[in-house]
Design a protein around this motif. Structure first.
Motif, PDB file in Angstrom:
ATOM      1  N   MET A   1       0.822  -1.189   0.000  1.00  0.00           N
ATOM      2  CA  MET A   1       0.000   0.000   0.000  1.00  0.00           C
ATOM      3  C   MET A   1       0.873   1.262   0.000  1.00  0.00           C
ATOM      4  SD  MET A   1      -3.128   0.601  -0.102  1.00  0.00           S
ATOM      5  CE  MET A   1      -4.411   1.663   0.305  1.00  0.00           C
ATOM      6  N   MET A   2       1.992   1.190   0.709  1.00  0.00           N
ATOM      7  CA  MET A   2       2.881   2.356   0.752  1.00  0.00           C
ATOM      8  C   MET A   2       3.319   2.742  -0.655  1.00  0.00           C
ATOM      9  SD  MET A   2       5.438   1.867   3.969  1.00  0.00           S
ATOM     10  CE  MET A   2       5.776   0.136   3.806  1.00  0.00           C
ATOM     11  N   TYR A   3       3.678   1.731  -1.447  1.00  0.00           N
ATOM     12  CA  TYR A   3       4.149   2.013  -2.804  1.00  0.00           C
ATOM     13  C   TYR A   3       3.080   2.733  -3.610  1.00  0.00           C
ATOM     14  CZ  TYR A   3       5.184   1.413  -7.685  1.00  0.00           C
ATOM     15  OH  TYR A   3       5.394   1.665  -9.011  1.00  0.00           O
ATOM     16  N   TRP A   4       1.844   2.280  -3.528  1.00  0.00           N
ATOM     17  CA  TRP A   4       0.788   2.871  -4.357  1.00  0.00           C
ATOM     18  C   TRP A   4       0.473   4.301  -3.930  1.00  0.00           C
ATOM     19  CZ3 TRP A   4       0.328   0.996  -8.825  1.00  0.00           C
ATOM     20  CH2 TRP A   4       0.566  -0.354  -9.043  1.00  0.00           C
ATOM     21  N   ILE A   5       0.552   4.574  -2.645  1.00  0.00           N
ATOM     22  CA  ILE A   5       0.335   5.951  -2.179  1.00  0.00           C
ATOM     23  C   ILE A   5       1.448   6.851  -2.700  1.00  0.00           C
ATOM     24  CG2 ILE A   5       0.295   7.417  -0.129  1.00  0.00           C
ATOM     25  CD1 ILE A   5      -1.099   5.064   1.310  1.00  0.00           C
ATOM     26  N   VAL A   6       2.679   6.390  -2.595  1.00  0.00           N
ATOM     27  CA  VAL A   6       3.818   7.178  -3.091  1.00  0.00           C
ATOM     28  C   VAL A   6       3.741   7.309  -4.604  1.00  0.00           C
ATOM     29  CG1 VAL A   6       6.334   7.227  -3.312  1.00  0.00           C
ATOM     30  CG2 VAL A   6       5.288   6.610  -1.133  1.00  0.00           C
ATOM     31  N   PHE A   7       3.368   6.233  -5.283  1.00  0.00           N
ATOM     32  CA  PHE A   7       3.282   6.290  -6.741  1.00  0.00           C
ATOM     33  C   PHE A   7       2.186   7.256  -7.195  1.00  0.00           C
ATOM     34  CE2 PHE A   7       2.241   4.776 -11.026  1.00  0.00           C
ATOM     35  CZ  PHE A   7       3.497   4.828 -11.593  1.00  0.00           C
ATOM     36  N   TYR A  50       7.490   7.206   2.160  1.00  0.00           N
ATOM     37  CA  TYR A  50       6.256   7.066   2.935  1.00  0.00           C
ATOM     38  C   TYR A  50       6.523   7.253   4.425  1.00  0.00           C
ATOM     39  CZ  TYR A  50       1.936   5.282   4.818  1.00  0.00           C
ATOM     40  OH  TYR A  50       0.748   5.175   5.507  1.00  0.00           O
ATOM     41  N   ARG A  51       7.522   6.571   4.946  1.00  0.00           N
ATOM     42  CA  ARG A  51       7.794   6.627   6.391  1.00  0.00           C
ATOM     43  C   ARG A  51       8.310   7.979   6.855  1.00  0.00           C
ATOM     44  NH1 ARG A  51      10.233   0.764   6.357  1.00  0.00           N
ATOM     45  NH2 ARG A  51       8.295  -0.379   6.598  1.00  0.00           N
ATOM     46  N   CYS A  53       7.980  11.070   5.147  1.00  0.00           N
ATOM     47  CA  CYS A  53       7.197  12.256   4.778  1.00  0.00           C
ATOM     48  C   CYS A  53       5.687  12.045   4.906  1.00  0.00           C
ATOM     49  CB  CYS A  53       7.510  12.662   3.339  1.00  0.00           C
ATOM     50  SG  CYS A  53       9.232  13.030   3.039  1.00  0.00           S
ATOM     51  N   LEU A  54       5.201  11.032   4.234  1.00  0.00           N
ATOM     52  CA  LEU A  54       3.754  10.886   4.119  1.00  0.00           C
ATOM     53  C   LEU A  54       3.081  10.376   5.386  1.00  0.00           C
ATOM     54  CD1 LEU A  54       3.511   9.519   0.491  1.00  0.00           C
ATOM     55  CD2 LEU A  54       3.030  11.812   1.312  1.00  0.00           C
ATOM     56  N   HIS A  55       3.670   9.388   6.043  1.00  0.00           N
ATOM     57  CA  HIS A  55       3.045   8.834   7.244  1.00  0.00           C
ATOM     58  C   HIS A  55       2.870   9.888   8.343  1.00  0.00           C
ATOM     59  CE1 HIS A  55       1.657   5.838  10.031  1.00  0.00           C
ATOM     60  NE2 HIS A  55       2.557   6.250  10.902  1.00  0.00           N
ATOM     61  N   PRO A  56       3.893  10.684   8.652  1.00  0.00           N
ATOM     62  CA  PRO A  56       3.679  11.730   9.666  1.00  0.00           C
ATOM     63  C   PRO A  56       2.591  12.732   9.257  1.00  0.00           C
ATOM     64  CG  PRO A  56       6.021  11.405   9.306  1.00  0.00           C
ATOM     65  CD  PRO A  56       5.304  10.608   8.263  1.00  0.00           C
ATOM     66  N   LEU A  57       2.560  13.084   7.984  1.00  0.00           N
ATOM     67  CA  LEU A  57       1.542  14.021   7.500  1.00  0.00           C
ATOM     68  C   LEU A  57       0.149  13.416   7.612  1.00  0.00           C
ATOM     69  CD1 LEU A  57       0.804  16.691   6.050  1.00  0.00           C
ATOM     70  CD2 LEU A  57       1.103  15.444   3.907  1.00  0.00           C
ATOM     71  N   LEU A  58       0.000  12.177   7.169  1.00  0.00           N
ATOM     72  CA  LEU A  58      -1.302  11.515   7.232  1.00  0.00           C
ATOM     73  C   LEU A  58      -1.730  11.265   8.678  1.00  0.00           C
ATOM     74  CD1 LEU A  58      -0.922   8.948   4.316  1.00  0.00           C
ATOM     75  CD2 LEU A  58      -2.271  11.045   4.325  1.00  0.00           C
TER      76      LEU A  58
END
Length: 110
Positions: A1-7, A50-51, A53-58
């Motif tokens: 799932m991490m890959y698809w969010i980043v992609f 993801y770990r 940048c995106l995870h803290p933001l989400l």
């Protein structure tokens, strides 16, 4: 799932940069290198992004995201009910129209 969010994020950024930076030398080669870096099990680029940048933001906006999902769910239910009512109304009108036409044509034959 991490890959698809980043992609998905990469795709959005790519769309913008294609319009503005496509003239840059080696731009397309750099895009390919980034995709390989994201995909590679050795570099784990998607996981890193993801770990870090995106995870803290989400996580910080989790409550807002959950509220938005609940609102979207409620709106989708209301929309489906309205479409159902409109569909039934159209079907009822069509049935009445067909019945009236059948009645008129059968009474004109007698």
């Amino acid at each position: 799932m991490m890959y698809w969010i980043v992609f998905a994020l990469y795709t959005v950024v790519e769309t913008i940069t294609d319009l503005t930076l496509a003239w840059f030398p080696l731009y397309y080669e750099l895009k390919i290198a980034i995709v390989i870096w994201l995909l590679s099990p050795y570099t784990r680029g998607a996981s890193l992004i993801y770990r870090k940048c995106l995870h803290p933001l989400l996580s910080s906006r989790e409550r807002e995201i959950d509220e938005y999902i609940v609102q979207a769910k409620e709106r989708s239910y209301e929309t489906m009910v309205n479409f159902g009512k409109q569909g039934l109304s159209i079907a009822a009108t069509a049935a009445v129209t067909a019945a009236v036409k059948a009645s008129v044509s059968s009474s004109s034959e007698h």
